[in-house]
Design an enzyme around this catalytic site. Structure first.
Site, PDB file in Angstrom:
ATOM      1  N   LYS A 184       2.091   2.307  -5.059  1.00  0.00           N
ATOM      2  CA  LYS A 184       2.791   1.862  -6.276  1.00  0.00           C
ATOM      3  C   LYS A 184       1.970   2.135  -7.527  1.00  0.00           C
ATOM      4  CE  LYS A 184       3.240  -2.255  -4.487  1.00  0.00           C
ATOM      5  NZ  LYS A 184       2.816  -1.966  -3.112  1.00  0.00           N
ATOM      6  N   GLY A 187      -4.141  -4.205  -4.450  1.00  0.00           N
ATOM      7  CA  GLY A 187      -5.148  -3.183  -4.765  1.00  0.00           C
ATOM      8  C   GLY A 187      -4.408  -1.913  -5.139  1.00  0.00           C
ATOM      9  N   HIS A 188      -4.176  -1.709  -6.423  1.00  0.00           N
ATOM     10  CA  HIS A 188      -3.406  -0.542  -6.868  1.00  0.00           C
ATOM     11  C   HIS A 188      -4.365   0.553  -7.326  1.00  0.00           C
ATOM     12  CE1 HIS A 188       0.283  -3.327  -7.640  1.00  0.00           C
ATOM     13  NE2 HIS A 188      -0.021  -3.179  -6.368  1.00  0.00           N
ATOM     14  N   THR A 189      -4.301   1.682  -6.606  1.00  0.00           N
ATOM     15  CA  THR A 189      -5.249   2.766  -6.875  1.00  0.00           C
ATOM     16  C   THR A 189      -4.596   3.843  -7.735  1.00  0.00           C
ATOM     17  OG1 THR A 189      -6.184   2.343  -4.699  1.00  0.00           O
ATOM     18  CG2 THR A 189      -6.785   4.434  -5.720  1.00  0.00           C
ATOM     19  N   ASP A 232       0.820  -1.225   0.000  1.00  0.00           N
ATOM     20  CA  ASP A 232       0.000   0.000   0.000  1.00  0.00           C
ATOM     21  C   ASP A 232       0.847   1.265   0.000  1.00  0.00           C
ATOM     22  OD1 ASP A 232      -2.241  -1.687   0.238  1.00  0.00           O
ATOM     23  OD2 ASP A 232      -1.984  -1.721   2.413  1.00  0.00           O
ATOM     24  N   GLN A 280       2.271  -5.780  -3.236  1.00  0.00           N
ATOM     25  CA  GLN A 280       2.574  -5.857  -1.800  1.00  0.00           C
ATOM     26  C   GLN A 280       3.908  -5.130  -1.534  1.00  0.00           C
ATOM     27  OE1 GLN A 280       1.472  -9.087  -3.294  1.00  0.00           O
ATOM     28  NE2 GLN A 280      -0.524  -8.227  -2.864  1.00  0.00           N
TER      29      GLN A 280
HETATM   30  P1  IMP Z   1      -2.678 -12.661   1.654  1.00  0.00           P
HETATM   31  O1  IMP Z   1      -1.722 -12.081   0.663  1.00  0.00           O
HETATM   32  O2  IMP Z   1      -4.111 -12.411   1.337  1.00  0.00           O
HETATM   33  O3  IMP Z   1      -2.372 -14.114   1.933  1.00  0.00           O
HETATM   34  O4  IMP Z   1      -2.422 -11.903   3.051  1.00  0.00           O
HETATM   35  C1  IMP Z   1      -1.207 -12.057   3.793  1.00  0.00           C
HETATM   36  C2  IMP Z   1      -0.827 -10.736   4.465  1.00  0.00           C
HETATM   37  O5  IMP Z   1      -0.454  -9.808   3.460  1.00  0.00           O
HETATM   38  C3  IMP Z   1      -1.957 -10.063   5.243  1.00  0.00           C
HETATM   39  O6  IMP Z   1      -1.389  -9.374   6.341  1.00  0.00           O
HETATM   40  C4  IMP Z   1      -2.531  -9.067   4.244  1.00  0.00           C
HETATM   41  O7  IMP Z   1      -3.171  -7.988   4.889  1.00  0.00           O
HETATM   42  C5  IMP Z   1      -1.256  -8.630   3.565  1.00  0.00           C
HETATM   43  N1  IMP Z   1      -1.487  -8.132   2.192  1.00  0.00           N
HETATM   44  C6  IMP Z   1      -1.695  -8.869   1.079  1.00  0.00           C
HETATM   45  N2  IMP Z   1      -1.836  -8.062   0.010  1.00  0.00           N
HETATM   46  C7  IMP Z   1      -1.671  -6.808   0.452  1.00  0.00           C
HETATM   47  C8  IMP Z   1      -1.654  -5.527  -0.188  1.00  0.00           C
HETATM   48  O8  IMP Z   1      -1.809  -5.379  -1.401  1.00  0.00           O
HETATM   49  N3  IMP Z   1      -1.436  -4.462   0.638  1.00  0.00           N
HETATM   50  C9  IMP Z   1      -1.224  -4.583   1.968  1.00  0.00           C
HETATM   51  N4  IMP Z   1      -1.222  -5.756   2.607  1.00  0.00           N
HETATM   52  C10 IMP Z   1      -1.442  -6.857   1.851  1.00  0.00           C
END
Ligand code: IMP
Length: 439
Positions: A16, A40-42, A13, A225
């Site tokens: 990017k 989630g790229h805004t 977040d 991420q």
């Molecule tokens: P997962 O990727 O859904 O398995 O989540 C694993 C961890 O990564 C959790 O703490 C999520 O909140 C975090 N996470 C996954 N994708 C994102 C992202 O795009 N932004 C922020 N945190 C993320």
């Protein structure tokens, strides 16, 4: 820049999406290399907001081609919905999208398995089935995009996988979610249908990328991420299941490190994280609520409130080091306007020891107390700044401090959500990473 990579330097977040959108003006290809619909790229363009989960953010720039590499786990239902919703909003995709035939599929049962294994509760995941999809990949039982091209074979493979998933539910003593009697047949039809509609978009993306680079085209690899959610380098077990760092770009697209000419890191001017896990500089509840609201820190994928805290130079310095980040793009500096004092973590104290690098052991993480250095804040709104001299002296000092602490120059400062709300900083030599004075 023929081949550059953009990496999140914190816990995701970092903004990017906006930075990729800006850099995409000057490239031919934008390629996603890892993750799935958890991202989630805004991007905000002319007052309109686009949130992309699977498609690279470059898709919003007409004329830029986009690619989903084999390091990504692909949820076909999600992909089709995302393409459709962009097209409904006037974004023409045409033949600008290519998808790796070796990308693994994220199927509905991956979400069930995530819940079955309580990954959602333990880690605080996005509940998109990411962990189990990568488990299947590593366990060598995953289905890949090329499996979609023969419907009968696809049905047989789905049947096998569904009986395995059923056995896992029995083993855990939990009922299998309801599925149609002929689920494998129905799903094979549905997913083979999506593959037919994607048609020529499905290719060998490794051969394609190398061909394009050989022909002098430029490629920007878009990370998802952040460094500290990386399966190897992150705050394990509170991480995602993919390689979100530079190694993920290389493996997830099939590119040699020797071809990479630049690695850019994106960091927020403060820190956030979603989900469970250590966060040494997290704000106490007293400031967290109002800060989150002012900063709009709610998950782009799940809507969850993000945890917020001070800038942590220990993290970003480490991200610079492990990814070989040459320049930092600093986002959301405008959010800090009005804060009287700004704290930056320059180290961690654990008992009597001071750490300058993030620890490995979760118990040690839990014991980390940040060592802060304070800087004065500024009150003048900076959303309209477009040149370094438009920024108050205190804001420039804050940015320079981040450069000195993290060991990489800040080349771009984002001061608002709109495309044009950014300040390009003058090119400087890479500063040597320096420890701060401890308070
Ligand atoms: P997962 O990727 O859904 O398995 O989540 C694993 C961890 O990564 C959790 O703490 C999520 O909140 C975090 N996470 C996954 N994708 C994102 C992202 O795009 N932004 C922020 N945190 C993320």
């Amino acid at each position: 820049m023929p081949l550059s990579v953009l990496i999140g330097a914190q816990w995701g977040d970092e903004g990017k999406g906006k930075i990729v959108d800006l850099l995409a003006r000057r490239v031919d290809w934008v390629a996603r290399f890892s993750g799935g619909p958890n991202a989630g790229h805004t991007v905000r363009i002319d007052g309109e907001t686009f949130v992309l989960h699977l498609l690279p953010s470059g898709i919003l720039r007409p004329g830029v081609c986009c690619l989903i590499g084999h390091g990504v786990v692909l949820d076909l239902d999600h992909l089709e919905r995302e393409i459709q919703s962009l097209e409904e909003r006037g974004v023409r995709i045409d033949d600008r999208l290519k998808i790796s035939s070796a990308a693994h599929l994220l199927l509905p049962y991956h979400r069930w398995l995530e819940e079955l294994q309580h990954q959602d509760v333990r880690v605080g995941t996005t509940k998109r089935g990411i962990g189990p999809a990568y488990q299947d990949k590593m366990g060598r039982v995953g289905l890949r995009v090329h499996d979609l091209l023969d419907e009968r074979h696809l049905k047989d493979r789905l049947e096998e996988e569904l009986s395995r998933v059923e056995a896992m539910h029995r083993g855990w003593g939990r009922p299998m979610p309801e599925i149609p009697r002929q689920a494998s047949l129905e799903w094979a039809r549905r997913y083979a249908g999506i593959a037919r509609r994607l048609g020529p978009a499905i290719v060998d993306t490794v051969a394609l990328l190398h061909g394009e680079l050989d022909a002098g085209k430029s490629v920007l690899c878009e990370g998802s991420q952040g460094t500290f959610l990386d399966i190897d380098l992150g705050t394990y077990p509170f991480v995602t299941s993919a390689s979100t760092t530079i190694g993920g770009a290389i493996a997830g697209l099939g590119l040699p490190p020797s071809r990479i000419s630049r690695v850019n890191g994106v960091a927020k001017a403060y820190t956030t994280r979603v989900g469970n896990g250590p966060f040494p500089t997290e704000f106490g509840e007293r400031i967290a609520g109002s800060f989150r609201k002012k900063a709009g820190e709610f998950g782009a994928t799940t809507g969850r409130p993000r945890r917020c805290g001070w800038f942590d130079a220990v993290l970003v310095r480490h991200a610079v080091r492990v990814n070989g980040i040459g320049e930092i793009c600093l986002t959301k500096l405008d959010v800090l306007t009005g804060m009287r004092t700004l704290k930056l973590a320059v180290g961690y104290r654990v008992g009597r020891r001071t750490l300058e690098h993030p620890p490995v052991d979760p118990a040690e993480w839990a014991a980390c107390k940040p060592v802060y250095e304070d800087l004065p804040g500024w009150t003048k709104e900076i959303g309209g700044a477009r040149a370094p001299e438009d920024l108050p002296a205190e804001a420039r000092r804050y940015v320079e401090k981040i450069e000195a602490l993290c060991g990489a120059p800040v080349r771009l400062v984002s001061v608002g959500s709109a495309r044009e709300a950014a300040v390009r900083m003058p090119a400087r030599r890479r500063p040597a990473a320096r420890r701060g004075r401890r308070s």
